[in-house]
Design an enzyme around this catalytic site. Structure first.
Site, PDB file in Angstrom:
ATOM      1  N   THR A  14      -4.764  -8.922  -1.018  1.00 31.15           N
ATOM      2  CA  THR A  14      -4.009  -9.551  -2.099  1.00 31.15           C
ATOM      3  C   THR A  14      -2.511  -9.543  -1.819  1.00 31.15           C
ATOM      4  O   THR A  14      -1.828 -10.562  -1.961  1.00 31.15           O
ATOM      5  CB  THR A  14      -4.289  -8.821  -3.421  1.00 31.15           C
ATOM      6  OG1 THR A  14      -5.695  -8.897  -3.707  1.00 31.15           O
ATOM      7  CG2 THR A  14      -3.515  -9.443  -4.558  1.00 31.15           C
ATOM      8  N   VAL A  15      -1.987  -8.392  -1.392  1.00 30.95           N
ATOM      9  CA  VAL A  15      -0.545  -8.279  -1.176  1.00 30.95           C
ATOM     10  C   VAL A  15      -0.120  -9.015   0.086  1.00 30.95           C
ATOM     11  O   VAL A  15       0.905  -9.712   0.098  1.00 30.95           O
ATOM     12  CB  VAL A  15      -0.121  -6.801  -1.113  1.00 30.95           C
ATOM     13  CG1 VAL A  15       1.369  -6.686  -0.791  1.00 30.95           C
ATOM     14  CG2 VAL A  15      -0.428  -6.104  -2.423  1.00 30.95           C
ATOM     15  N   ARG A  46      -9.258  -7.871   9.397  1.00 36.59           N
ATOM     16  CA  ARG A  46     -10.614  -7.673   9.902  1.00 36.59           C
ATOM     17  C   ARG A  46     -11.407  -8.973  10.005  1.00 36.59           C
ATOM     18  O   ARG A  46     -12.156  -9.167  10.944  1.00 36.59           O
ATOM     19  CB  ARG A  46     -11.359  -6.673   9.012  1.00 36.59           C
ATOM     20  CG  ARG A  46     -10.914  -5.232   9.231  1.00 36.59           C
ATOM     21  CD  ARG A  46     -11.663  -4.267   8.349  1.00 36.59           C
ATOM     22  NE  ARG A  46     -11.348  -4.470   6.941  1.00 36.59           N
ATOM     23  CZ  ARG A  46     -11.751  -3.659   5.962  1.00 36.59           C
ATOM     24  NH1 ARG A  46     -12.505  -2.611   6.254  1.00 36.59           N
ATOM     25  NH2 ARG A  46     -11.407  -3.878   4.717  1.00 36.59           N
ATOM     26  N   GLU A 192     -10.709  -0.485  -9.845  1.00 36.92           N
ATOM     27  CA  GLU A 192     -11.581  -0.615  -8.684  1.00 36.92           C
ATOM     28  C   GLU A 192     -13.017  -0.263  -9.065  1.00 36.92           C
ATOM     29  O   GLU A 192     -13.282   0.378 -10.081  1.00 36.92           O
ATOM     30  CB  GLU A 192     -11.102   0.323  -7.569  1.00 36.92           C
ATOM     31  CG  GLU A 192      -9.680   0.094  -7.112  1.00 36.92           C
ATOM     32  CD  GLU A 192      -9.512  -1.173  -6.307  1.00 36.92           C
ATOM     33  OE1 GLU A 192     -10.533  -1.725  -5.838  1.00 36.92           O
ATOM     34  OE2 GLU A 192      -8.359  -1.630  -6.151  1.00 36.92           O
ATOM     35  N   LYS A 207       2.690   8.691  -5.729  1.00 35.86           N
ATOM     36  CA  LYS A 207       3.971   8.058  -6.038  1.00 35.86           C
ATOM     37  C   LYS A 207       4.991   9.077  -6.532  1.00 35.86           C
ATOM     38  O   LYS A 207       6.176   9.012  -6.185  1.00 35.86           O
ATOM     39  CB  LYS A 207       3.762   6.956  -7.071  1.00 35.86           C
ATOM     40  CG  LYS A 207       2.860   5.833  -6.572  1.00 35.86           C
ATOM     41  CD  LYS A 207       2.426   4.912  -7.702  1.00 35.86           C
ATOM     42  CE  LYS A 207       1.430   3.870  -7.227  1.00 35.86           C
ATOM     43  NZ  LYS A 207       0.907   3.045  -8.353  1.00 35.86           N
ATOM     44  N   GLY A 304      -0.079  -5.771  -7.988  1.00 39.06           N
ATOM     45  CA  GLY A 304      -0.377  -7.195  -7.938  1.00 39.06           C
ATOM     46  C   GLY A 304       0.332  -7.873  -6.790  1.00 39.06           C
ATOM     47  O   GLY A 304       1.289  -7.345  -6.208  1.00 39.06           O
TER      48      GLY A 304
END
Length: 430
Positions: A14-15, A46, A192, A207, A304
């Site tokens: 996604t990123v 991949r 997830e 983080k 996102g």
């Protein structure tokens, strides 16, 4: 024309796909701000033939991301694979050893291996940038490392996981239970299939370890972070918190104490009037408190494609301009070995919910245990009566030592009239 900055991207999820889209859609704006074009020239992933919604035509393709680190045409390596070991770690180590700048969004890698990677970067003179590793599109790293560089930081507090914040928000707004909201979040893609890293607090702890290293000028120390998740939070707790004037948030808190630096991730009751209490849904927030600047509040989307790609691109613009800052804000020898304060030494107030048999003497037994361990009560709430049946009893305490509260809790849990494990949430005045 100035030669473009050539970028090789490992990881096209996604990123990664979002970064390619951003660099192409905003190419003119980025070139003006970077002083030259920034162009992706190579990628590694991949599955070569998977449709990612972005064209890969004309890009050099690598099956092995580590081999991409040796690409002579690539000026910068972007690591978006994820994970603290395996190809992500091998790629970053290889690129730094070759003296190539690295941009990563990998909080787990930095939390667990950040000290060693910073040493590699310093030894080779390569940049290691990671704005996207914490709070997505919020510029939390630059704020702490550069914007607040002249301040002594007293505390950093953050809502650092959008999945948990979304679940707790839905539970509060809709009166639903944790398991029900989690299942919905998985269907919507906010959680997830295996949500453990999020709901058990690990992601937020990675983080927080990074923010604490930057805030206090010490080597990153993930093992020192106390970690609790949100599985035990009930709709009843959230409703009672609201009645008491609080909202429940999963917070990461790093603060200077007399004993060193305390780092902890756990559910907290936050005064409803505090700015961080009003950060809802998938949004993240970081609050830093400096000795000269006071309180600084940053809020935005913490994950996102767009927000994270925005943070990666900001690091690429810095590299294109030749701007470089030590990984942890100061060179390795200047970092201080500040001791980690254990959770047992924490001093604060608590919310305690018990499900007890409604019969005479129960409250006296509970308050007697608290008294024996030096825990002073601030208030007590019992909603309704049901003689001989289970009823919730809520106690809030004055500030006391964590170790004393834990000892009292163990005894209370063993009382015959206490029917469920007690629910304990720390009250943060912030």
């Amino acid at each position: 024309m100035t030669r473009p900055l050539s970028v090789a991207v490992a990881g096209l999820g996604t990123v990664g796909a979002g970064l390619l889209t951003l660099l192409r859609d905003n190419a003119e704006l980025i070139a003006a701000r970077a002083g030259r074009p920034i162009v992706v020239t190579a990628v590694a992933a991949r599955e070569r033939n998977r449709d990612r919604g972005v064209s890969l035509e004309g890009l050099r393709w690598y099956e092995d991301p580590v081999a991409m680190a040796a690409d002579a045409q690539a000026d910068v390596i972007v690591e978006l694979i994820g994970g603290s070991e395996g190809p992500a770690r091998a790629l970053v180590e290889a690129a730094l050893a070759a003296g190539k700048p690295v941009v990563t969004a990998n909080k787990a890698l930095l939390a667990l291996h950040g000290t060693a990677l910073a040493a590699r970067a310093e030894a080779s003179g390569a940049t290691l940038a990671y704005e996207a590793a914490v709070a997505g599109g919020i510029p939390a790293i630059k704020a702490l490392r550069e914007g607040l560089a002249a301040n002594g930081i007293r505390r950093v507090t953050g809502i650092l996981n959008g999945t948990c914040n979304y679940i707790l928000t839905c539970m509060r707004e809709q009166g639903r239970e944790f398991g029900d909201v989690l299942a919905e979040a998985q269907k919507l893609g906010y959680a997830e299939a295996d949500p453990s890293f999020d709901i058990d607090g690990i992601d937020a702890a990675h983080k927080l370890a990074i923010l604490a290293a930057l805030a206090f000028g010490r080597p990153v120390d993930f093992p020192a972070v106390h970690v609790e998740g949100i599985r035990a939070i009930s709709a009843l707790d959230i409703r009672l918190a609201d009645q008491l004037g609080y909202r429940i948030k999963l917070l990461g808190i790093a603060e200077r104490t007399e004993g060193g630096v305390a780092t902890r991730v756990h559910p907290c009751m936050v005064p409803a009037s505090h700015p961080i209490a009003r950060v809802d849904g998938v949004f993240n927030a970081v609050v830093a408190e400096g000795d000269f600047v006071g309180r600084v509040v940053l809020e935005g989307r913490g994950a996102g494609a767009g927000p994270t790609a925005s943070a990666v691109a900001a690091d690429l613009i810095d590299i294109a301009r030749g701007r470089s800052t030590p990984v942890w804000g100061a060179a390795g020898p200047a970092l201080k070995a500040i001791p980690a304060e254990p959770m047992a030494a924490h001093h604060g107030a608590y919310y305690l919910r018990l499900m007890v048999l409604d019969r005479p003497g129960v409250i006296a037994d509970v308050t007697g245990v608290l008294r024996d361990h030096g825990v002073s009560l601030e208030s007590m709430i019992q909603r309704g009566r049901a003689p001989g049946e289970a009823v919730p009893v809520v106690l809030t305490t004055h500030a006391c030592r964590e170790s004393s509260m834990r000892e009292a809790l163990a005894r209370i849990a063993g009382l015959e009239a206490v029917l469920e494990p007690p629910a304990l949430i720390r009250i943060e005045t912030l």
